[in-house]
Design a protein around this motif. Sequence first.
Motif, PDB file in Angstrom:
ATOM      1  N   CYS A  54      40.311 -31.366  -4.979  1.00 56.47           N
ATOM      2  CA  CYS A  54      40.349 -29.910  -4.816  1.00 56.47           C
ATOM      3  C   CYS A  54      40.767 -29.511  -3.411  1.00 56.47           C
ATOM      4  O   CYS A  54      41.508 -28.534  -3.222  1.00 56.47           O
ATOM      5  CB  CYS A  54      38.981 -29.311  -5.150  1.00 56.47           C
ATOM      6  SG  CYS A  54      38.540 -29.476  -6.897  1.00 56.47           S
TER       7      CYS A  54
ATOM      8  N   LEU B  45      52.908 -23.840  -8.549  1.00 59.61           N
ATOM      9  CA  LEU B  45      51.993 -24.420  -9.528  1.00 59.61           C
ATOM     10  C   LEU B  45      52.789 -24.905 -10.735  1.00 59.61           C
ATOM     11  O   LEU B  45      53.871 -24.380 -11.016  1.00 59.61           O
ATOM     12  CB  LEU B  45      50.959 -23.373  -9.946  1.00 59.61           C
ATOM     13  CG  LEU B  45      50.054 -22.832  -8.842  1.00 59.61           C
ATOM     14  CD1 LEU B  45      49.093 -21.794  -9.399  1.00 59.61           C
ATOM     15  CD2 LEU B  45      49.282 -23.947  -8.168  1.00 59.61           C
TER      16      LEU B  45
ATOM     17  N   ILE C 172      49.912 -27.917  -9.659  1.00 58.02           N
ATOM     18  CA  ILE C 172      49.752 -28.955  -8.639  1.00 58.02           C
ATOM     19  C   ILE C 172      48.711 -29.949  -9.130  1.00 58.02           C
ATOM     20  O   ILE C 172      47.601 -29.573  -9.503  1.00 58.02           O
ATOM     21  CB  ILE C 172      49.294 -28.368  -7.292  1.00 58.02           C
ATOM     22  CG1 ILE C 172      50.331 -27.369  -6.758  1.00 58.02           C
ATOM     23  CG2 ILE C 172      49.064 -29.479  -6.279  1.00 58.02           C
ATOM     24  CD1 ILE C 172      49.877 -26.643  -5.503  1.00 58.02           C
TER      25      ILE C 172
ATOM     26  N   ILE D  94      44.489 -29.982  -3.314  1.00 51.34           N
ATOM     27  CA  ILE D  94      45.180 -28.885  -4.024  1.00 51.34           C
ATOM     28  C   ILE D  94      45.138 -27.601  -3.201  1.00 51.34           C
ATOM     29  O   ILE D  94      46.143 -26.886  -3.087  1.00 51.34           O
ATOM     30  CB  ILE D  94      44.531 -28.662  -5.408  1.00 51.34           C
ATOM     31  CG1 ILE D  94      44.812 -29.860  -6.325  1.00 51.34           C
ATOM     32  CG2 ILE D  94      45.040 -27.378  -6.050  1.00 51.34           C
ATOM     33  CD1 ILE D  94      44.048 -29.830  -7.628  1.00 51.34           C
ATOM     34  N   GLN D  95      43.981 -27.325  -2.604  1.00 48.89           N
ATOM     35  CA  GLN D  95      43.836 -26.097  -1.814  1.00 48.89           C
ATOM     36  C   GLN D  95      44.796 -26.081  -0.626  1.00 48.89           C
ATOM     37  O   GLN D  95      45.342 -25.023  -0.268  1.00 48.89           O
ATOM     38  CB  GLN D  95      42.385 -25.964  -1.323  1.00 48.89           C
ATOM     39  CG  GLN D  95      42.092 -24.718  -0.518  1.00 48.89           C
ATOM     40  CD  GLN D  95      42.136 -23.449  -1.354  1.00 48.89           C
ATOM     41  OE1 GLN D  95      42.430 -23.498  -2.551  1.00 48.89           O
ATOM     42  NE2 GLN D  95      41.864 -22.320  -0.731  1.00 48.89           N
TER      43      GLN D  95
ATOM     44  N   LEU E 156      45.746 -27.909 -10.976  1.00 47.85           N
ATOM     45  CA  LEU E 156      45.667 -26.449 -10.942  1.00 47.85           C
ATOM     46  C   LEU E 156      46.883 -25.921 -11.686  1.00 47.85           C
ATOM     47  O   LEU E 156      48.024 -26.084 -11.237  1.00 47.85           O
ATOM     48  CB  LEU E 156      45.632 -25.933  -9.502  1.00 47.85           C
ATOM     49  CG  LEU E 156      45.402 -24.429  -9.337  1.00 47.85           C
ATOM     50  CD1 LEU E 156      44.041 -24.017  -9.890  1.00 47.85           C
ATOM     51  CD2 LEU E 156      45.533 -24.013  -7.877  1.00 47.85           C
TER      52      LEU E 156
ATOM     53  N   LEU F 210      38.206 -24.023  -4.369  1.00 47.43           N
ATOM     54  CA  LEU F 210      39.453 -23.351  -4.772  1.00 47.43           C
ATOM     55  C   LEU F 210      39.293 -21.838  -4.900  1.00 47.43           C
ATOM     56  O   LEU F 210      40.267 -21.137  -5.194  1.00 47.43           O
ATOM     57  CB  LEU F 210      39.927 -23.931  -6.112  1.00 47.43           C
ATOM     58  CG  LEU F 210      40.298 -25.422  -6.092  1.00 47.43           C
ATOM     59  CD1 LEU F 210      40.606 -25.922  -7.494  1.00 47.43           C
ATOM     60  CD2 LEU F 210      41.487 -25.671  -5.165  1.00 47.43           C
TER      61      LEU F 210
ATOM     62  N   LYS G 192      47.702 -27.312  -0.570  1.00 46.10           N
ATOM     63  CA  LYS G 192      49.090 -27.221  -1.034  1.00 46.10           C
ATOM     64  C   LYS G 192      49.405 -25.966  -1.839  1.00 46.10           C
ATOM     65  O   LYS G 192      50.569 -25.610  -1.998  1.00 46.10           O
ATOM     66  CB  LYS G 192      49.426 -28.443  -1.907  1.00 46.10           C
ATOM     67  CG  LYS G 192      49.342 -29.782  -1.198  1.00 46.10           C
ATOM     68  CD  LYS G 192      49.557 -30.922  -2.185  1.00 46.10           C
ATOM     69  CE  LYS G 192      49.455 -32.272  -1.508  1.00 46.10           C
ATOM     70  NZ  LYS G 192      49.578 -33.390  -2.495  1.00 46.10           N
ATOM     71  N   ARG G 193      48.370 -25.299  -2.354  1.00 48.54           N
ATOM     72  CA  ARG G 193      48.586 -24.270  -3.374  1.00 48.54           C
ATOM     73  C   ARG G 193      49.401 -23.076  -2.894  1.00 48.54           C
ATOM     74  O   ARG G 193      50.042 -22.402  -3.702  1.00 48.54           O
ATOM     75  CB  ARG G 193      47.247 -23.792  -3.952  1.00 48.54           C
ATOM     76  CG  ARG G 193      46.360 -23.074  -2.972  1.00 48.54           C
ATOM     77  CD  ARG G 193      45.013 -22.747  -3.574  1.00 48.54           C
ATOM     78  NE  ARG G 193      45.088 -21.836  -4.707  1.00 48.54           N
ATOM     79  CZ  ARG G 193      44.037 -21.253  -5.257  1.00 48.54           C
ATOM     80  NH1 ARG G 193      42.808 -21.509  -4.775  1.00 48.54           N
ATOM     81  NH2 ARG G 193      44.169 -20.427  -6.267  1.00 48.54           N
TER      82      ARG G 193
END
Length: 701
Positions: free
Chosen positions: A534, A546, A548, A537-538, A465, A494, A540-541
């Motif tokens: 995904c 970013l 990531i 990532i979601q 991302l 996401l 952690k975002r």
Amino acid sequence: MPAKKNTADKKISKTVKKDIPQLYSPLLKTYFSDLTSANMIYTKIVRSPITKGRIKSLTLENIPDGYFLFTAADFGEQNYVETLDIQTEILASSEIYYKGQPIALLAGPVFTDLLDLEKNIKLDLEKDPASKIKEKEYPYAQRFIRNGKAQKPEEFTKLFSKKNYDIKGTWTSVLNAPSCNEANGAFCTFDKNILTISTPTQWPKHLQENIKRIFNLKTEEVFIRKTISSGPHTNTIWQNTVIAVMASLVAIKTGKAAQLVLSREEHFEYLIKKSPISIKIRSAVKKDGIIEAVQILIELDSGYHNPFAAEILDRLVIAANNIYSVRNIEIIAKAYESYNPPVSFNIECIDSQAFFAIENQIQKICNVTGFLPDELRMKNFERKFSLPFTFTNEKVREAFSAIEKMYDINRKFISYRMESKNRKIDIENLQNFPLRGIGVACGFNGIGYFGSNIFACNQKMEATLESDGTLEIHALQPSASTLEVWKNTAAQILEIDPKQIKLNSTFDVNEDLSVPENVYANVSVMTYLLKKCCQDIQSKRFRKPLPITSTKGFTSAQKKVWNKEKFSGSPFFLSSFGTVVLELEINPYTYKIYIKNVKAVLNAGKIGIPKIAENSVKLSIQHALTELVVDENLHCDQISVSFVQSDNDPTQIDGLISRILPAAFTSALSQATGHEINTIPVKPQHFFKEMISNENSVYSK
């Protein structure tokens, strides 16, 4: 997908990228045979005219300027390609093992001149007699399993007693679909000590490692450009490397761009031609319809040197009994070397021939015992005792029960069976009516085989991302429909627009493409891994800045469900299940086959885009129908496809129809003709003669 880089790797990569941007670069819309270069020369393979023997001498006198002859001596001690620890000679140095084996290379600026030069080669060969199979006592690969209370041969023999039905069948299948793809080959250049190979490789790492060893090149001196692939066959996976090595030799030795393109005949004969597999099945069936025991013998001709023979056998063994619960099972599978070219198999439906055998055997049991197709299957689904293999098939009984209610299978089966029997008795009054039959077949598609040497779920998926909110998926180029599924999956997790998602299919010099492209093309596995990326990532975002990046593969716990040493457990990461019902008629005057309708019910988890999935299945059915009868393209206008509702992870639909539709077809054809059809593809003259013989015998009474 890419391996993690250390600091040293990064320094090397930076240096290399000044001259070579990537180790691997896809030319997604390019055929290698369209590539040209100034002073390009063509390459032709000279093949052995004998089946077995040895080369005493091979010479060509008065070679014109600009033309070249290369033999095994030009490769020196590196005259072999290594695949899964098996070495295969590139050009025969002495011994000949099959007719058509490469023995030399001709190269020059005019291809037609190469054909003339080939005729002038002086070839002194010592010919030996060759049997069809090299050594029956010593199989090239084999697998044996015995499961149940009967563990000794004499105990198995007792199960086939007079109190049970003893039903035997031999089923042979081979579907050689016509290839409309570009014939395999390679276009190579060697400039400033950099070898550039443009070829439809499906295993870049395999090609790279063999090229480096054979020509003593460094990693950064080999640049692979992948062109449009030529089909998912085992031979196109590894023999493409052999072909690319040949073209590379010419480019390196001459300093000119070299193109090697197989003829259409060579492409079929040595790369995609498949060999018939005969499977013998003996079933002990109790009077109540329970299959008490089954003995299965699988024998196949693997040709000369087949690196995938062991894996092919294992997949056939796993599929040999389908998902039926049989208390006593004995399966013997053997692959033999022969004096034939290496036999190819379609990697996407490697076990289809096993399903063809077991589903036709089930139909034969129905014919002998009088049980209905759904009744017999229901009696032998999911009985509670230990089996060597377990599958993640949910709601199998429910799905099969629904099919019978939806399509009125039992009534039609009984009606058509009575018609077939009456026709033998009263042909005079029934000869003007079409011959009708209905066939049922079911099977599964195992996705992510844990027992493979190279397909052992080593796939990885990487997603990033970016700071601007776009998502980059780093993976090999999938099909357009698969990419759409990926984008929709990622966008949903996401919460971004699918237009913000892009694909990156380039890999630099340190990124490891260690498994064949077909593995990465597995929709279900790669979609699952993308989903995990995904989700990671979601999570952690909103806690980390970013960009990531998340890389996901299979965990050791997931792989432990399969015991490779004991050859037992759950062999696949996921399984999809399907049932096909096919109804046909035969014109009583022309004996032409008319497919009335095909009904397919599939259990493939949650379907992302139902309409696309439905269209894909319909196309698969139409394609499969074209392969079933020799010199005849069957088609069907009435196709119905439905999916079992599920919230589970999606599994793979591709390949499921080709596994089960052939058995449904031959079952229906057998019922319509009143004769057992045990071979696919079907030769019309075969059942035509049987039926004419039957009619004559009735009239003569």
